[in-house]
Design an enzyme around this catalytic site. Structure first.
Site: not given
Ligand code: GRF
Length: 226
Positions: A13-15, A90, A106, A108, A178
């Site tokens: 969960g760092s983002n 998922k 998203n 990546h 990110e």
């Protein structure tokens, strides 16, 4: 209007933490255009859930991540405008990608379309990058469609691969990018500055002229070429 975001996360969960840190920074250029209204996970032990609790953000673990209608209902109940995938492992059901076309993103940790797709997550990505011998990796933020790591690309930022890099050291520098980039992109989509048009093309730019220089300085060593 402030866009209400649901962050989907399966891991540390760092983002998510980075997104939460930028909420409310309306005075910083490019930020302040969203609120994290919901955290969604498929894993009871996900670090992202603890982060949500610490920040008093509603969080939920999906009993069945493949149940698209239940997910659409949940997002509707929380009046979610934008979905931000951040290490969510998922597949997103078609009912959700359809309902949130141009509103699901998203991040990546490589330059797509290389080093992405099913099974390409975490250190596997960085290991594959190093094994391939490429000298530039980076971050991609894209709109989500029905396939893994596949939808229209909104922005990419390069990170050099150094000869002494391990998957861990590369991951560390990529993550720094990110954390700086994803909040900016979400704010740009949240304000309508960047959007997906009817033909599936991305319109608009994340950065205004001149802003990239500031952003490069902010990242410092993370993206400096050796
Ligand atoms: C990030 O590298 C993201 O790009 C990828 O999964 C990782 C999640 O990290 N999709 P965290 O859970 O946000 O720390």
């Amino acid at each position: 209007m402030t866009a209400r975001i649901a962050v989907f996360a399966s891991g540390a969960g760092s983002n998510l933490e980075a997104l939460l840190q930028h909420v409310g920074q309306a005075s910083s250029p490019g930020f302040g255009a969203y609120a994290v209204a919901l955290v969604v996970s498929n894993r009871v032990g996900a670090g992202a859930l603890a982060i949500a609790t610490r920040h008093a953000v509603s969080a939920t673990v999906l009993p069945d991540p493949a149940d698209g209608q239940a997910l659409v209902n949940l997002l509707g109940q929380h009046e979610i405008d934008i979905i931000a995938l951040a290490g969510y492992l998922k597949a997103i059901p078609a009912a959700v990608t359809d309902a949130y076309r141009g509103r699901a993103l998203n991040v990546h940790p490589a330059l797509l379309p290389a080093f992405g797709g099913r099974g390409m997550y975490g250190l596997r990505v960085h290991r594959a990058v190093i094994e391939a011998g490429v000298r530039v990796s980076g971050v991609t933020v894209h709109f989500v469609d029905a396939l893994y790591d596949h939808g229209p690309i909104i922005t990419q930022w390069p990170v050099p691969v150094r000869s002494e890099d391990s998957p861990e050291t590369l991951a560390h520098r990529v993550l720094r990018v990110e954390h700086a980039l994803y909040p900016r992109v979400l704010a740009a989509v949240g304000t309508g500055r960047v959007r997906l048009d009817a033909n599936g093309r991305v319109r608009g730019e994340v950065f205004d002229a001149g802003e990239t220089a500031t952003f490069t300085l902010q990242l410092g060593e993370a993206t400096a070429c050796a």
